[in-house]
Design a protein around this motif. Sequence first.
Motif, short mmCIF file in Angstrom:
data_model
loop_
_atom_site.label_atom_id
_atom_site.label_comp_id
_atom_site.label_asym_id
_atom_site.label_seq_id
_atom_site.Cartn_x
_atom_site.Cartn_y
_atom_site.Cartn_z
N UNK B 1 -20.88 8.87 -8.76
CA UNK B 1 -20.06 7.82 -8.14
C UNK B 1 -18.83 7.54 -8.97
N UNK B 2 -17.66 7.56 -8.33
CA UNK B 2 -16.42 7.28 -9.03
C UNK B 2 -16.31 5.79 -9.29
N UNK B 3 -16.01 5.40 -10.54
CA UNK B 3 -15.98 3.99 -10.88
C UNK B 3 -14.73 3.31 -10.32
N UNK B 4 -13.57 3.91 -10.57
CA UNK B 4 -12.30 3.39 -10.05
C UNK B 4 -11.65 4.53 -9.27
N UNK B 5 -11.51 4.34 -7.99
CA UNK B 5 -10.94 5.40 -7.16
C UNK B 5 -9.65 4.92 -6.51
N UNK B 6 -8.68 5.79 -6.51
CA UNK B 6 -7.41 5.43 -5.89
C UNK B 6 -6.95 6.58 -5.00
N UNK B 7 -6.29 6.24 -3.93
CA UNK B 7 -5.79 7.22 -2.99
C UNK B 7 -4.41 6.82 -2.50
N UNK B 8 -3.54 7.81 -2.23
CA UNK B 8 -3.79 9.25 -2.40
C UNK B 8 -3.58 9.70 -3.85
N UNK B 9 -3.94 10.92 -4.14
CA UNK B 9 -3.71 11.46 -5.48
C UNK B 9 -2.25 11.90 -5.65
N UNK B 10 -1.70 12.41 -4.57
CA UNK B 10 -0.29 12.82 -4.58
C UNK B 10 0.42 12.16 -3.39
N UNK B 11 1.66 11.77 -3.63
CA UNK B 11 2.44 11.13 -2.58
C UNK B 11 3.88 11.60 -2.73
N UNK B 12 4.35 12.35 -1.74
CA UNK B 12 5.73 12.84 -1.75
C UNK B 12 6.43 12.22 -0.55
N UNK B 13 7.57 11.58 -0.80
CA UNK B 13 8.22 10.86 0.28
C UNK B 13 9.72 10.79 0.05
N UNK B 14 10.44 10.39 1.06
CA UNK B 14 11.89 10.29 0.99
C UNK B 14 12.31 8.90 0.52
N UNK B 15 13.47 8.84 -0.07
CA UNK B 15 14.06 7.55 -0.44
C UNK B 15 14.14 6.64 0.78
N UNK B 16 13.88 5.37 0.55
CA UNK B 16 13.99 4.39 1.62
C UNK B 16 12.72 4.16 2.39
N UNK B 17 11.75 5.06 2.24
CA UNK B 17 10.48 4.88 2.94
C UNK B 17 9.63 3.80 2.29
N UNK B 18 8.61 3.37 3.04
CA UNK B 18 7.62 2.41 2.53
C UNK B 18 6.29 3.15 2.42
N UNK B 20 2.03 2.99 0.59
CA UNK B 20 0.98 2.20 -0.03
C UNK B 20 0.02 3.10 -0.81
N UNK B 21 -0.51 2.54 -1.89
CA UNK B 21 -1.55 3.19 -2.68
C UNK B 21 -2.75 2.24 -2.69
N UNK B 22 -3.92 2.82 -2.46
CA UNK B 22 -5.12 1.98 -2.41
C UNK B 22 -5.98 2.20 -3.65
N UNK B 23 -6.68 1.17 -4.05
CA UNK B 23 -7.56 1.25 -5.21
C UNK B 23 -8.82 0.43 -4.97
N UNK B 24 -9.94 1.03 -5.38
CA UNK B 24 -11.23 0.35 -5.24
C UNK B 24 -12.04 0.61 -6.49
#
Lengths: 112, 114
Positions: B1-18, B20-24
Amino acid sequence: QKEVEQNSGPLSVPEGAIASLNCTYSDRVSQSFFWYRQYSGKSPELIMSIYSNGDKEDGRFTAQLNKASQYVSLLIRDSQPSDSATYLCAVNVDFGNEKLTFGTGTRLTIIP
Amino acid sequence: DTAVSQTPKYLVTQMGNDKSIKCEQNLGHDTMYWYKQDSKKFLKIMFSYNNKELIINETVPNRFSPKSPDKAHLNLHINSLELGDSAVYFCASSPSWVSEEKLFFGSGTQLSVL
């Protein structure tokens, strides 16, 4: 002046030798001191914590703290290739609040 | 079981976009954090939440908005992404907000803004 300073390295040490990593901090009221190890592409993991002056040993690792000199170090005895990583010094500079200030890390390479 | 998990692992996006990163975290910890690590490995705290309440906000631009729906989750929303936002973002947790407690880090989210 940076709050927590480390030599960025890279520091190269032959396998089996002692690796010595140093860290200085600027806030005299700092109470808690930590060493984190971070492998490339991975997250930091805590390897040592020290709170009072002197030495603290845990296996091959020894942390040394000198509050008068505002200096904390990490010694790694019998260095292994698996010790190759970036070592981050962290200091709690806001006593009573878990706000760690990290140094920029020292990249350590153990040469087989 | 992962103790602290966050998603996504990689995020590639353009300037000006919105984005989110999630963490549990499943450790039962009271306190959660967001850290930013730049290309020079400098790890700097952004936010800290204790039991869903904000306790540290390190002069981060208000384009960054953390949200903690419960003490096991801390999400990070970033509006109007800029090139300088490119970094690795780490979520972390600790048993409580007092000192001398160990931080447990998630595996990181590498954000690249093009």
